[in-house]
Design an enzyme around this catalytic site. Structure first.
Site, PDB file in Angstrom:
ATOM      1  N   GLU A   1      -7.933 -18.137 -11.221  1.00  0.00           N
ATOM      2  CA  GLU A   1      -7.468 -19.488 -11.569  1.00  0.00           C
ATOM      3  C   GLU A   1      -7.450 -20.397 -10.337  1.00  0.00           C
ATOM      4  OE1 GLU A   1      -3.671 -19.044 -13.461  1.00  0.00           O
ATOM      5  OE2 GLU A   1      -4.504 -17.778 -15.027  1.00  0.00           O
TER       6      GLU A   1
ATOM      7  N   HIS B   1      -3.392 -22.145 -18.376  1.00  0.00           N
ATOM      8  CA  HIS B   1      -2.139 -21.488 -17.963  1.00  0.00           C
ATOM      9  C   HIS B   1      -0.922 -22.383 -18.271  1.00  0.00           C
ATOM     10  CE1 HIS B   1      -0.481 -18.295 -14.974  1.00  0.00           C
ATOM     11  NE2 HIS B   1       0.466 -18.664 -15.824  1.00  0.00           N
TER      12      HIS B   1
ATOM     13  N   ARG C   1      -1.752 -11.782 -17.482  1.00  0.00           N
ATOM     14  CA  ARG C   1      -2.432 -12.184 -16.251  1.00  0.00           C
ATOM     15  C   ARG C   1      -3.939 -11.965 -16.409  1.00  0.00           C
ATOM     16  NH1 ARG C   1       1.138 -14.905 -15.043  1.00  0.00           N
ATOM     17  NH2 ARG C   1       2.500 -14.824 -13.217  1.00  0.00           N
TER      18      ARG C   1
HETATM   19  P1  NAP Z   1       8.825  -7.515 -18.559  1.00  0.00           P
HETATM   20  O1  NAP Z   1      10.070  -7.807 -19.329  1.00  0.00           O
HETATM   21  O2  NAP Z   1       8.935  -6.866 -17.241  1.00  0.00           O
HETATM   22  O3  NAP Z   1       7.871  -6.672 -19.516  1.00  0.00           O
HETATM   23  C1  NAP Z   1       6.703  -6.093 -19.065  1.00  0.00           C
HETATM   24  C2  NAP Z   1       6.183  -5.169 -20.140  1.00  0.00           C
HETATM   25  O4  NAP Z   1       4.914  -4.648 -19.712  1.00  0.00           O
HETATM   26  C3  NAP Z   1       7.074  -3.966 -20.408  1.00  0.00           C
HETATM   27  O5  NAP Z   1       7.094  -3.697 -21.782  1.00  0.00           O
HETATM   28  C4  NAP Z   1       6.410  -2.839 -19.634  1.00  0.00           C
HETATM   29  O6  NAP Z   1       6.710  -1.595 -20.247  1.00  0.00           O
HETATM   30  C5  NAP Z   1       4.947  -3.221 -19.803  1.00  0.00           C
HETATM   31  N1  NAP Z   1       4.067  -2.679 -18.778  1.00  0.00           N
HETATM   32  C6  NAP Z   1       4.141  -2.855 -17.433  1.00  0.00           C
HETATM   33  N2  NAP Z   1       3.177  -2.159 -16.803  1.00  0.00           N
HETATM   34  C7  NAP Z   1       2.485  -1.517 -17.776  1.00  0.00           C
HETATM   35  C8  NAP Z   1       1.384  -0.621 -17.755  1.00  0.00           C
HETATM   36  N3  NAP Z   1       0.809  -0.250 -16.608  1.00  0.00           N
HETATM   37  N4  NAP Z   1       0.927  -0.148 -18.932  1.00  0.00           N
HETATM   38  C9  NAP Z   1       1.523  -0.505 -20.100  1.00  0.00           C
HETATM   39  N5  NAP Z   1       2.564  -1.355 -20.174  1.00  0.00           N
HETATM   40  C10 NAP Z   1       3.050  -1.855 -19.023  1.00  0.00           C
HETATM   41  O7  NAP Z   1       8.001  -8.856 -18.291  1.00  0.00           O
HETATM   42  P2  NAP Z   1       7.997 -10.212 -19.128  1.00  0.00           P
HETATM   43  O8  NAP Z   1       9.123 -11.071 -18.694  1.00  0.00           O
HETATM   44  O9  NAP Z   1       7.871  -9.885 -20.560  1.00  0.00           O
HETATM   45  O10 NAP Z   1       6.634 -10.871 -18.580  1.00  0.00           O
HETATM   46  C11 NAP Z   1       5.430 -10.178 -18.671  1.00  0.00           C
HETATM   47  C12 NAP Z   1       4.339 -10.864 -17.875  1.00  0.00           C
HETATM   48  O11 NAP Z   1       3.868 -12.004 -18.600  1.00  0.00           O
HETATM   49  C13 NAP Z   1       4.726 -11.456 -16.528  1.00  0.00           C
HETATM   50  O12 NAP Z   1       4.774 -10.471 -15.517  1.00  0.00           O
HETATM   51  C14 NAP Z   1       3.635 -12.488 -16.284  1.00  0.00           C
HETATM   52  O13 NAP Z   1       2.561 -11.894 -15.604  1.00  0.00           O
HETATM   53  C15 NAP Z   1       3.202 -12.879 -17.694  1.00  0.00           C
HETATM   54  N6  NAP Z   1       3.598 -14.261 -18.014  1.00  0.00           N
HETATM   55  C16 NAP Z   1       2.633 -15.200 -18.209  1.00  0.00           C
HETATM   56  C17 NAP Z   1       3.002 -16.502 -18.518  1.00  0.00           C
HETATM   57  C18 NAP Z   1       1.974 -17.556 -18.750  1.00  0.00           C
HETATM   58  O14 NAP Z   1       2.247 -18.706 -18.435  1.00  0.00           O
HETATM   59  N7  NAP Z   1       0.816 -17.225 -19.315  1.00  0.00           N
HETATM   60  C19 NAP Z   1       4.341 -16.863 -18.587  1.00  0.00           C
HETATM   61  C20 NAP Z   1       5.295 -15.876 -18.390  1.00  0.00           C
HETATM   62  C21 NAP Z   1       4.925 -14.577 -18.109  1.00  0.00           C
HETATM   63  P3  NAP Z   1       6.703  -0.210 -19.421  1.00  0.00           P
HETATM   64  O15 NAP Z   1       7.365  -0.483 -18.108  1.00  0.00           O
HETATM   65  O16 NAP Z   1       7.431   0.743 -20.313  1.00  0.00           O
HETATM   66  O17 NAP Z   1       5.266   0.155 -19.270  1.00  0.00           O
HETATM   67  C1  8YV Z   2       4.110 -20.087 -14.560  1.00  0.00           C
HETATM   68  C2  8YV Z   2       3.878 -17.680 -15.341  1.00  0.00           C
HETATM   69  O1  8YV Z   2       3.201 -21.013 -15.008  1.00  0.00           O
HETATM   70  O2  8YV Z   2       6.166 -17.166 -15.207  1.00  0.00           O
HETATM   71  C3  8YV Z   2       5.010 -16.782 -15.063  1.00  0.00           C
HETATM   72  O3  8YV Z   2       4.743 -15.615 -14.693  1.00  0.00           O
HETATM   73  O4  8YV Z   2       2.755 -17.288 -15.330  1.00  0.00           O
HETATM   74  C4  8YV Z   2       4.141 -19.094 -15.680  1.00  0.00           C
HETATM   75  O5  8YV Z   2       5.347 -19.265 -16.331  1.00  0.00           O
HETATM   76  C5  8YV Z   2       3.680 -19.708 -13.190  1.00  0.00           C
HETATM   77  O6  8YV Z   2       4.195 -18.575 -12.714  1.00  0.00           O
HETATM   78  C6  8YV Z   2       4.073 -20.817 -12.197  1.00  0.00           C
HETATM   79  O7  8YV Z   2       3.136 -21.753 -12.109  1.00  0.00           O
END
Ligand code: NAP
Ligand code: 8YV
Length: 320
Positions: free
Chosen positions: A262, A280, A233
């Protein structure tokens, strides 16, 4: 008032497949997104579910006395006030797992593009400069011999790490809890990791705890040979500090899929030669977005029909 179908509110825009899946199953009310809903008391009272791609704040939640579920389109649900939802007994769901592979693939592509300047190289060819001026400049950086640190090792972080293994780079991570079952180096603090690696990939959720933690100190620790990739993020980054580090050569390069406000991207990023910028798109393929849309619809319809939420977030667990 139409018939006895349950009513679902869709504030702002959402993937069309969500609406297609709702068609004939529920009454759909659309409303412009904004600080608070503009709905009559009668309509507001009918709404049992929200399907949203964006945000739901406490004022929206409070305006809907019979709301039971908020289904968020996206695995990250930082736009939804889950604490307030939990205090009202409302379930919040997200779209985990179905996008892991797509986001991990995009992360690797963004990393390689940032290191090897492939977008700039293709632009050079398209602009006729290869024939006119000779070969494109060598990329100052390479992935060879690098140490990669993942800030976040959850569902997506682990897929990124698996994809990095064949690239013959060293892999480490920082999270709050150590994952002893994983074969990667654990760093107890973000700063310690930034000092030890020369690629830092951010894939943590946007929370109060991760707000602007990627700051001048971290970029300086990564160093002038360092590469920063953000697919988590934009709120986790102090963008002024990132810009300054890139402009001053304190940090080598950055690849960014997400931004603080964004879709606004600070103009100064656009003129920097050492950044790769994406709007994104990490999960933005037709198949993956369809899978996310289906999960939103399945959460809402499952809840309304059988009080079954497939993927509730940890802050609003569903018992039974
Ligand atoms: P997840 O399975 O919940 O994993 C989150 C990871 O972050 C865990 O390893 C957690 O470990 C760590 N974490 C959380 N808070 C933390 C902190 N304060 N300090 C250090 N580590 C921390 O989530 P995910 O499914 O992998 O997704 C992660 C994030 O990616 C989403 O929440 C979203 O914001 C982002 N994302 C972006 C896109 C995009 O389009 N760019 C798409 C999908 C997801 P601990 O709890 O042990 O700290
Ligand atoms: C999406 C994301 O683009 O899943 C997320 O957290 O950031 C992306 O996969 C977004 O949430 C919806 O537009």
């Amino acid at each position: 008032m139409s018939d006895s179908k349950a009513t679902v509110l869709v504030p702002g825009k959402i993937h069309p497949r969500v609406l297609e899946r709702f068609e004939g199953q529920v009454e759909i009310i659309t409303a412009p997104s904004g600080a608070e809903p503009a709905l009559s008391a009668d309509v507001a009272a009918r709404i049992k579910a929200i399907a949203v791609s964006g945000g739901v704040n406490a004022r929206w939640i409070d305006a809907l006395p019979n709301l039971e579920i908020i289904a968020n389109f996206g695995v990250g649900y930082d736009g939804v006030d889950t604490k307030h939802a939990a205090s009202r007994g409302i379930v919040v769901t997200n779209t985990p797992d179905v996008l892991n592979d797509e986001v991990a693939d995009t992360t690797i592509a963004l990393l390689i593009n940032t290191v090897r300047r492939l977008y700039q190289a293709e632009s050079y060819l398209r602009e006729g400069k290869w024939a006119a001026n000779g070969p494109f400049a060598l990329s100052p950086f390479s992935l060879r011999g690098r140490k990669v640190g993942l800030f976040g090792m959850g569902r997506i972080g682990q897929e990124i790490a698996k994809r990095l293994e064949p690239f013959k780079v060293e892999i480490g991570y920082h999270t709050r809890s150590k994952r002893s079952e994983l074969p990667y180096t654990y760093y107890a603090s973000l700063k310690e990791m930034a000092q030890a690696v020369d690629v830092l990939i951010c894939i943590v959720p946007g929370t109060a705890e991760t707000h602007k933690v990627l700051n001048a100190e971290i970029f300086a620790a990564l160093g002038s040979n360092g590469v920063f990739i953000n697919v988590g993020r934009g709120s986790s980054v102090d963008e002024d500090a990132l810009l300054k580090a890139l402009q001053d050569g304190v940090l080598g390069a950055a690849g960014l899929d997400v931004f603080y406000a964004e879709p606004k991207v600070p103009d100064a990023f656009l003129s920097l030669p050492n950044v790769t910028l994406l709007p994104h798109v990490a999960s933005a393929s037709v198949p993956t977005r369809n899978a996310m849309a289906d999960l939103v619809a399945d959460n809402v319809l499952g809840w309304l029909k059988e009080r079954k939420a497939l993927t509730p977030v940890p802050e609003t667990p569903v018992k039974g």
